[in-house]
Each structure stands twice: as structure tokens, then as C-alpha cells.
Design an enzyme around this catalytic site. Structure first.
Site, mmCIF file in Angstrom:
data_model
loop_
_atom_site.group_PDB
_atom_site.id
_atom_site.type_symbol
_atom_site.label_atom_id
_atom_site.label_comp_id
_atom_site.label_asym_id
_atom_site.label_seq_id
_atom_site.Cartn_x
_atom_site.Cartn_y
_atom_site.Cartn_z
ATOM 1 N N LYS A 26 -4.031 -5.623 -26.274
ATOM 2 C CA LYS A 26 -3.776 -4.452 -25.392
ATOM 3 C C LYS A 26 -2.096 -5.222 -24.964
ATOM 4 C CE LYS A 26 -5.688 -5.011 -21.611
ATOM 5 N NZ LYS A 26 -6.833 -5.099 -20.097
ATOM 6 N N GLY A 99 -3.245 -4.635 -15.352
ATOM 7 C CA GLY A 99 -2.908 -5.960 -14.711
ATOM 8 C C GLY A 99 -1.165 -6.074 -15.141
ATOM 9 N N ARG A 127 -5.634 -7.033 -6.708
ATOM 10 C CA ARG A 127 -5.441 -8.009 -6.872
ATOM 11 C C ARG A 127 -3.907 -8.527 -6.482
ATOM 12 N NH1 ARG A 127 -6.371 -7.128 -13.959
ATOM 13 N NH2 ARG A 127 -5.737 -9.688 -13.590
ATOM 14 N N ASP A 320 -8.240 -15.417 -20.479
ATOM 15 C CA ASP A 320 -8.828 -13.368 -20.793
ATOM 16 C C ASP A 320 -10.439 -14.294 -21.745
ATOM 17 O OD1 ASP A 320 -7.830 -12.779 -19.203
ATOM 18 O OD2 ASP A 320 -6.293 -11.586 -20.612
ATOM 19 N N LYS A 347 -9.378 -12.435 -11.494
ATOM 20 C CA LYS A 347 -9.129 -11.247 -12.500
ATOM 21 C C LYS A 347 -9.365 -9.865 -11.929
ATOM 22 C CE LYS A 347 -7.448 -12.911 -16.142
ATOM 23 N NZ LYS A 347 -5.886 -13.375 -16.680
ATOM 24 N N ARG A 392 -14.242 -7.347 -19.664
ATOM 25 C CA ARG A 392 -14.838 -8.242 -20.026
ATOM 26 C C ARG A 392 -16.280 -9.243 -19.741
ATOM 27 N NH1 ARG A 392 -10.356 -9.012 -22.946
ATOM 28 N NH2 ARG A 392 -8.193 -8.378 -22.050
#
Length: 440
Positions: A26, A99, A127, A320, A347, A392
Site C-alpha cells: 500500500k 492517512g 487523526r 502496523d 492509528k 488490521r
């Protein structure tokens, strides 16, 4: 079924087997489209991640006047307009959940002659953005945020930027990249020094596009006024997506999988070091380089894991991957201690709280701290997990279900499509017990 469903039921499947093709990276896909758009000439991108986040970035550049062809789902042909060729957009530029897209675009758009507005979805709109707008303001940019520093970002064009020597208070590849992108347009030199080395995707790819940039772990420097040369990019498989299969194969008995051509940027692979510290059996084969990025096939075999103290030096290199690591820790004997990971709280969700709460729901003892947690290895029970719309978190609990004594229902999984379209189909083919269903 595709990942664009409302919930999953995860339960024990079979040992994981096979040679798996993980979707494209990504972070690299975002940057490939951006830099190709700014280049002189036509660039072909192979292995492009056909996810919602990266599609948002491509759509933004189309609104900025860049012609982008899509010969296939994983390929883009970008007709670059040069560093001065972007056109004023009509309406706001929607970054979706990305983001990376928003923060890098802030640096790029701050240097344009026109005004622009960057917006995002509900999650992205919460965020923090001052970490980016602050250093850009030091360069002469004018970017307005909400009173609490969140999006939307209103970027005032026509500003004359000047280079700065920026000492970043946070270890963030996105902040670094935003400053470097603005630096391409700034008078003089721009440098970034970080408290800890972060991923150097932008530096490697800018170099591949012909930019003269000096970089080493923890620092980067370039001069303004340079042009980018079109080049073809082969995007490696996304390590953060591969992480879920790395952990699953490590904890499900009798598993052995090969993950093909995975990106192994040295600032990205802290999870491998952490899992090896815990006793994982992971080997690297067929090393190569794609678009300046190191890649290799990863062979992962089941191995009994033991708890460990995760070195804080690894944290920026696996930020991550912590949701996946937390699941590995539940399968390990003893305690796994994570510290220095407060960044997880800002996150897509508060990932420390989401993982701790979810694992407790499944009967796992987790002691949460402001900047980490202690996970006590043990059995995983049944329960209903709220993913908080975080891709995630959702995928991490799909793995947890593979060791459940019953089943794990994971709610709100549609956002998995932002980073890993087709996750559930690939997981089912590898041996996961995973059903996707519409919520009633």
C-alpha cells in the site's frame, strides 16, 4: 466472498499450506502514483494495490489533471505532467481512509499555485495532522485544520516555500515524506532528521525517479528545483498484509506457507525480528529488488513460540504489525511485553485498547499500559469482537479464531478492503476457518 462484508465468523480450520500471492504494498502504491504523476513522461506500475485507499489517491491525481490508465486491476499507466503540471481541482479531494495519502498530499499541495481541500472518512477525520502541518508551516506553507488539529485540511496555494533543517519530534515516515515532497518545490535544501529511523520508501523511490537525494537511516536531504524522470515500478507484496499469514502459519500446528515476493524494506520488517526472538521458523528465499525495494519469498513453518520482551528499537519498524503480534503472543508460552508503542493509540483506531479489549473478550489476560501491554500466553475462547472499522484489528482476530476453542465473530470488517481486498478468499484457500456474512 469478498472482504466487503459486515462480519466474519472465524474458527479452527486446517494447517495452512500453499504458495500465496499477497496484494501489492500500500505505501509503495501510494508513492508510485504520486511520483509518476509528477514525472516527465509515462510510467507503468505493476503490482499496484487495488484497494480503496490507493484508489482514492489515484482518483485525486485524476482530479488534479493527471491521465491514469487501468489496463488491469493491478496495473496503472500514469501520464506524468511534471512537477509544475498539476491543475486546480474542482471540489474537495477525498482521501478516504488513507492517512498516507492525506499527509503526503499536504506536502505536495502546499507547494502548488492553487488552493485545495483534503477530506477523509470518519476514521481519518479523527487523526492528528499538526505533526505534518507544523513543519510545512516552517517552510512557508499555509494549511488550516480543525481546532483540534484534525482534517479537513485547507491548503492555501501560491506560497513561496524555503528549505528547512527539520528535526522531527516523532518517528513518522509520513511526516518525513510530506516535508521532502514540499522540499522538491522549496528554495534551497531541505533535510529531515528523525528520533528513530523510519521506512524510506519515499527516498528510495524518489531516487528511482531520478531525484538526487542523500539518505541514510534516520536522515534525508534533497535540494529544491529537481525534476522527476518517468520510470516503471514493480510494487512488491505488502509486508503488513503478509504479516497476518506469517503469524497464522507460525501458530497453527503443521502449517507451512510460502509468501511470494514480499517487500522487505529494512525499516518495515521489525515483526520478523520480534517473531524470531520468540522462536518462529521464518526463512527468506530468492532475494531481489523491485523499484529500489528489497524483496524475497518468505517460507514460514509452524514453531512453538515463547514470550519475549519486544525491544523498543523495533517498534517503529513494526508499528502496523502489532495487532498480528498480539495474536502471536497469545499463542506463546509465558508473557510478551510491549513498551514504547503509544503511537498505536492514534492509528485507524486506538489499537492498544482494541487489541487488549478484544483479547480479554476471548479469555486472554492482557495488562494494558499507556504505551504498550503485557500479553499472557494462553488458550483463546469464543466471543464477539468489535473491530472499530479498523482493517488490521479485523484481520488480527480472524487469525485468533484459528486457535479458538469455539468461534470468534468479528464485526465491522468492510474496511479490510482499504488494504487487503480479497483477504477472506485467500485465507480460506490457505486453510483458514473463516466465513464472511452480511450482518442482519
Amino acid at each position: 466472498m469478498s472482504s466487503n462484508t459486515h462480519h466474519w465468523i472465524a474458527r479452527r480450520g486446517t494447517a495452512l499450506q500453499g504458495s500465496l500471492a499477497i496484494p501489492g504494498d500500500k505505501s509503495v502504491s501510494h508513492r508510485a502514483v504520486m511520483f509518476a504523476a509528477l514525472a516527465d513522461g509515462v510510467s507503468q506500475i505493476d503490482g499496484f494495490l487495488e484497494g480503496e485507499d490507493t484508489r482514492s489517491t489515484a482518483a485525486i491525481f485524476a482530479k488534479l489533471g493527471v491521465r491514469i490508465e487501468t489496463p488491469s486491476a493491478s496495473q496503472r499507466i500514469v501520464h506524468g505532467v511534471g512537477v509544475d503540471g498539476l491543475q486546480p481541482p474542482t471540489g474537495a479531494l477525498d482521501c478516504g481512509n488513507a492517512g498516507t495519502g492525506m499527509r503526503l498530499l499536504a506536502g505536495l499541495l502546499a507547494a502548488q499555485r492553487f488552493d485545495s481541500v483534503l477530506v477523509g472518512d470518519e476514521s481519518l477525520s479523527k487523526r492528528p495532522m499538526r505533526r505534518v502541518t507544523g513543519p510545512l508551516a516552517q517552510m512557508g506553507a499555509r494549511i488550516d485544520t480543525q481546532d483540534d488539529g484534525t482534517p479537513p485540511l485547507r491548503v492555501h496555494g501560491g506560497q513561496a516555500l524555503h528549505g528547512i533543517d527539520f528535526v522531527s519530534p516523532v518517528a513518522s515516515a509520513q511526516v518525513k515524506s510530506a516535508v521532502l515532497l514540499a522540499g522538491l518545490y522549496a528554495q534551497g535544501e531541505t533535510s529531515v532528521t528523525e528520533p528513530h529511523p523510519t521506512r524510506d520508501y519515499s527516498e528510495r523511490m524518489l531516487s528511482a525517479f531520478g531525484v538526487d537525494i542523500d539518505f541514510s537511516p534516520g536522515s534525508a536531504r534533497l535540494r529544491g528545483g529537481q525534476r522527476l524522470r518517468a520510470t516503471d515500478i514493480a510494487v512488491p507484496a505488502d509486508f503488513s498484509s503478509a504479516a497476518f499469514f506469517i503469524v497464522a502459519a507460525s501458530i497453527v500446528p503443521d502449517s507451512e506457507v510460502v509468501l511470494r515476493a514480499v517487500g522487505l524494506n529494512p525499516r518495515r520488517t521489525g515483526l520478523l525480528a520480534a517473531l524470531r526472538l520468540m522462536g518462529a521458523d521464518i526463512s527468506e528465499e530468492n532475494h531481489a529488488e523491485h523499484g529500489g525495494e528489497p524483496v524475497a519469498d518468505l517460507r514460514v513453518r509452524y514453531a512453538p513460540l515463547r514470550g519475549a520482551q519486544i525491544p523498543e528499537a523495533l517498534v517503529p519498524d513494526m508499528i502496523d504489525e502489532f495487532p498480528a503480534l498480539f495474536v502471536a503472543a497469545t499463542a506463546a508460552s509465558g508473557q510478551t511485553v510491549v513498551t514504547g508503542a503509544a503511537e498505536l493509540r492514534v492509528k485507524e483506531s486506538d489499537r492498544l485498547a482494541a487489541m487488549a479489549t478484544g483479547l480479554r473478550t476471548l479469555g486472554v489476560q492482557v495488562d494494558e499500559t499507556p504505551d504498550g501491554a503485557t500479553i499472557h500466553g494462553g488458550s483463546i475462547g469464543s466471543g464477539v469482537i468489535e473491530s472499530h472499522g479498523d482493517h488490521r484489528i479485523a484481520m488480527a482476530f480472524a487469525i485468533a479464531g484459528q486457535l479458538s476453542s469455539g468461534s470468534v465473530r468479528v464485526n465491522d470488517v468492510a474496511n479490510v478492503a482499504t488494504s487487503f481486498p480479497g483477504f477472506d478468499t485467500l485465507a480460506q484457500g490457505a486453510g483458514f476457518g473463516l466465513e464472511a456474512a452480511e450482518s442482519g
